[in-house]
Design a protein around this motif. Structure first.
Motif, PDB file in Angstrom:
ATOM      1  N   ASP A  12    -107.724  41.708  22.646  1.00  0.00           N
ATOM      2  CA  ASP A  12    -108.861  41.014  22.362  1.00  0.00           C
ATOM      3  C   ASP A  12    -109.532  40.384  23.591  1.00  0.00           C
ATOM      4  O   ASP A  12    -108.770  39.543  24.284  1.00  0.00           O
ATOM      5  N   ASP A  13    -110.841  40.522  23.764  1.00  0.00           N
ATOM      6  CA  ASP A  13    -111.300  39.997  25.173  1.00  0.00           C
ATOM      7  C   ASP A  13    -111.606  38.431  24.847  1.00  0.00           C
ATOM      8  O   ASP A  13    -111.996  37.820  25.662  1.00  0.00           O
ATOM      9  N   ASP A  14    -111.844  37.914  23.430  1.00  0.00           N
ATOM     10  CA  ASP A  14    -111.917  36.657  23.117  1.00  0.00           C
ATOM     11  C   ASP A  14    -110.385  35.923  23.196  1.00  0.00           C
ATOM     12  O   ASP A  14    -109.567  36.047  22.474  1.00  0.00           O
ATOM     13  N   PHE A  15    -110.183  35.088  24.521  1.00  0.00           N
ATOM     14  CA  PHE A  15    -109.238  34.369  24.693  1.00  0.00           C
ATOM     15  C   PHE A  15    -108.587  33.483  23.623  1.00  0.00           C
ATOM     16  O   PHE A  15    -107.371  33.760  23.135  1.00  0.00           O
ATOM     17  N   GLU A  16    -109.397  32.816  22.879  1.00  0.00           N
ATOM     18  CA  GLU A  16    -108.964  31.956  21.701  1.00  0.00           C
ATOM     19  C   GLU A  16    -108.547  32.723  20.533  1.00  0.00           C
ATOM     20  O   GLU A  16    -107.464  32.330  20.068  1.00  0.00           O
ATOM     21  N   LEU A  17    -109.308  33.718  20.082  1.00  0.00           N
ATOM     22  CA  LEU A  17    -108.754  34.602  19.128  1.00  0.00           C
ATOM     23  C   LEU A  17    -107.196  35.449  19.622  1.00  0.00           C
ATOM     24  O   LEU A  17    -106.532  35.450  18.673  1.00  0.00           O
ATOM     25  N   ARG A  18    -107.492  35.859  20.729  1.00  0.00           N
ATOM     26  CA  ARG A  18    -106.000  36.565  21.124  1.00  0.00           C
ATOM     27  C   ARG A  18    -104.901  35.737  21.154  1.00  0.00           C
ATOM     28  O   ARG A  18    -103.847  35.991  20.649  1.00  0.00           O
ATOM     29  N   GLU A  19    -105.024  34.364  21.446  1.00  0.00           N
ATOM     30  CA  GLU A  19    -104.017  33.399  21.559  1.00  0.00           C
ATOM     31  C   GLU A  19    -103.581  33.085  20.120  1.00  0.00           C
ATOM     32  O   GLU A  19    -102.433  32.901  19.953  1.00  0.00           O
ATOM     33  N   LEU A  20    -104.471  32.718  19.356  1.00  0.00           N
ATOM     34  CA  LEU A  20    -104.040  32.430  17.798  1.00  0.00           C
ATOM     35  C   LEU A  20    -103.456  33.450  17.280  1.00  0.00           C
ATOM     36  O   LEU A  20    -102.544  33.105  16.615  1.00  0.00           O
ATOM     37  N   VAL A  21    -103.856  34.652  17.353  1.00  0.00           N
ATOM     38  CA  VAL A  21    -103.287  35.863  16.588  1.00  0.00           C
ATOM     39  C   VAL A  21    -101.787  36.160  17.328  1.00  0.00           C
ATOM     40  O   VAL A  21    -100.690  36.039  16.446  1.00  0.00           O
ATOM     41  N   GLY A  22    -101.629  35.592  18.565  1.00  0.00           N
ATOM     42  CA  GLY A  22    -100.601  36.104  19.030  1.00  0.00           C
ATOM     43  C   GLY A  22     -99.594  34.820  18.786  1.00  0.00           C
ATOM     44  O   GLY A  22     -98.480  35.020  18.492  1.00  0.00           O
ATOM     45  N   ASP A  23    -100.085  33.717  18.781  1.00  0.00           N
ATOM     46  CA  ASP A  23     -99.245  32.433  18.392  1.00  0.00           C
ATOM     47  C   ASP A  23     -98.853  32.602  16.739  1.00  0.00           C
ATOM     48  O   ASP A  23     -97.534  32.316  16.629  1.00  0.00           O
ATOM     49  N   LEU A  25     -98.371  35.336  15.283  1.00  0.00           N
ATOM     50  CA  LEU A  25     -97.217  36.365  14.983  1.00  0.00           C
ATOM     51  C   LEU A  25     -96.032  36.070  15.867  1.00  0.00           C
ATOM     52  O   LEU A  25     -94.947  36.201  15.309  1.00  0.00           O
ATOM     53  N   SER A  26     -96.044  35.427  16.700  1.00  0.00           N
ATOM     54  CA  SER A  26     -94.955  34.686  17.450  1.00  0.00           C
ATOM     55  C   SER A  26     -93.869  33.720  16.593  1.00  0.00           C
ATOM     56  O   SER A  26     -92.757  33.823  16.639  1.00  0.00           O
ATOM     57  N   ARG A  27     -94.720  32.843  15.715  1.00  0.00           N
ATOM     58  CA  ARG A  27     -93.903  32.291  14.888  1.00  0.00           C
ATOM     59  C   ARG A  27     -93.251  32.698  13.930  1.00  0.00           C
ATOM     60  O   ARG A  27     -92.228  32.306  13.279  1.00  0.00           O
ATOM     61  N   ASP A  28     -93.596  34.125  13.569  1.00  0.00           N
ATOM     62  CA  ASP A  28     -92.546  34.942  12.668  1.00  0.00           C
ATOM     63  C   ASP A  28     -91.784  35.939  13.243  1.00  0.00           C
ATOM     64  O   ASP A  28     -91.440  36.913  12.698  1.00  0.00           O
ATOM     65  N   ASP A  29     -91.459  35.345  14.689  1.00  0.00           N
ATOM     66  CA  ASP A  29     -90.404  35.764  15.165  1.00  0.00           C
ATOM     67  C   ASP A  29     -90.687  37.470  15.597  1.00  0.00           C
ATOM     68  O   ASP A  29     -89.904  38.197  15.805  1.00  0.00           O
ATOM     69  N   PHE A  30     -92.095  37.868  15.792  1.00  0.00           N
ATOM     70  CA  PHE A  30     -92.257  38.918  16.686  1.00  0.00           C
ATOM     71  C   PHE A  30     -92.373  38.862  18.122  1.00  0.00           C
ATOM     72  O   PHE A  30     -92.724  37.689  18.632  1.00  0.00           O
ATOM     73  N   VAL A  31     -92.279  39.636  19.039  1.00  0.00           N
ATOM     74  CA  VAL A  31     -92.401  39.553  20.366  1.00  0.00           C
ATOM     75  C   VAL A  31     -93.722  39.962  20.837  1.00  0.00           C
ATOM     76  O   VAL A  31     -94.161  41.245  20.149  1.00  0.00           O
ATOM     77  N   VAL A  32     -94.404  39.320  21.406  1.00  0.00           N
ATOM     78  CA  VAL A  32     -95.925  39.301  21.323  1.00  0.00           C
ATOM     79  C   VAL A  32     -96.191  39.667  22.840  1.00  0.00           C
ATOM     80  O   VAL A  32     -95.969  38.901  23.515  1.00  0.00           O
ATOM     81  N   PHE A  33     -96.942  40.603  23.108  1.00  0.00           N
ATOM     82  CA  PHE A  33     -97.673  40.802  24.475  1.00  0.00           C
ATOM     83  C   PHE A  33     -99.101  40.547  24.344  1.00  0.00           C
ATOM     84  O   PHE A  33     -99.884  41.077  23.064  1.00  0.00           O
ATOM     85  N   ARG A  34     -99.690  39.983  24.980  1.00  0.00           N
ATOM     86  CA  ARG A  34    -101.327  39.873  25.122  1.00  0.00           C
ATOM     87  C   ARG A  34    -102.096  40.680  26.074  1.00  0.00           C
ATOM     88  O   ARG A  34    -101.508  40.522  27.223  1.00  0.00           O
ATOM     89  N   ALA A  35    -103.123  41.171  25.468  1.00  0.00           N
ATOM     90  CA  ALA A  35    -104.021  41.836  26.734  1.00  0.00           C
ATOM     91  C   ALA A  35    -105.575  41.409  26.541  1.00  0.00           C
ATOM     92  O   ALA A  35    -105.880  41.542  25.295  1.00  0.00           O
TER      93      ALA A  35
END
Length: 70
Positions: A12-23, A25-35
Motif C-alpha cells: 500500500d502506498d499509504d504509509f499509515e494504512l500499510r503500517e496499521l495493517v502490518g501491525d 497482522l503482526s500481533r496475530d503472529d504473522f510474519v509481515v513484509f511491507r511494500a
C-alpha cells in the motif's frame, strides 16, 4: 490450518494504512513484509516464500493486481 508464522506482504502506498495493517497482522503472529509500491513488492516476492498478499488495488505506479505478472 495453523496461521501462526504465515508470511504476508502488505502492499500500500499509504504509509499509515500499510503500517496499521502490518501491525495488526503482526500481533496475530504473522510474519509481515511491507511494500510501498509494486517494485518493492516484486523484490520481496523474488526473495521470500509468501502465503498471502494484502494489496491496494489503486497504486500510483501500477493499478490492479500488479499487472497479473506476479
Amino acid at each position: 490450518m495453523a496461521l501462526v508464522g504465515k508470511r504476508i506482504v502488505v502492499v500500500d502506498d499509504d504509509f499509515e494504512l500499510r503500517e496499521l495493517v502490518g501491525d495488526l497482522l503482526s500481533r496475530d503472529d504473522f510474519v509481515v513484509f511491507r511494500a510501498e509500491n509494486v517494485e518493492i513488492a516484486r523484490e520481496i516476492l523474488a526473495k521470500e516464500q509468501l502465503d498471502l498478499m494484502v494489496l491496494d488495488l489503486m497504486l500510483p505506479d501500477q493499478d490492479g493486481p500488479m499487472g497479473a505478472s506476479c
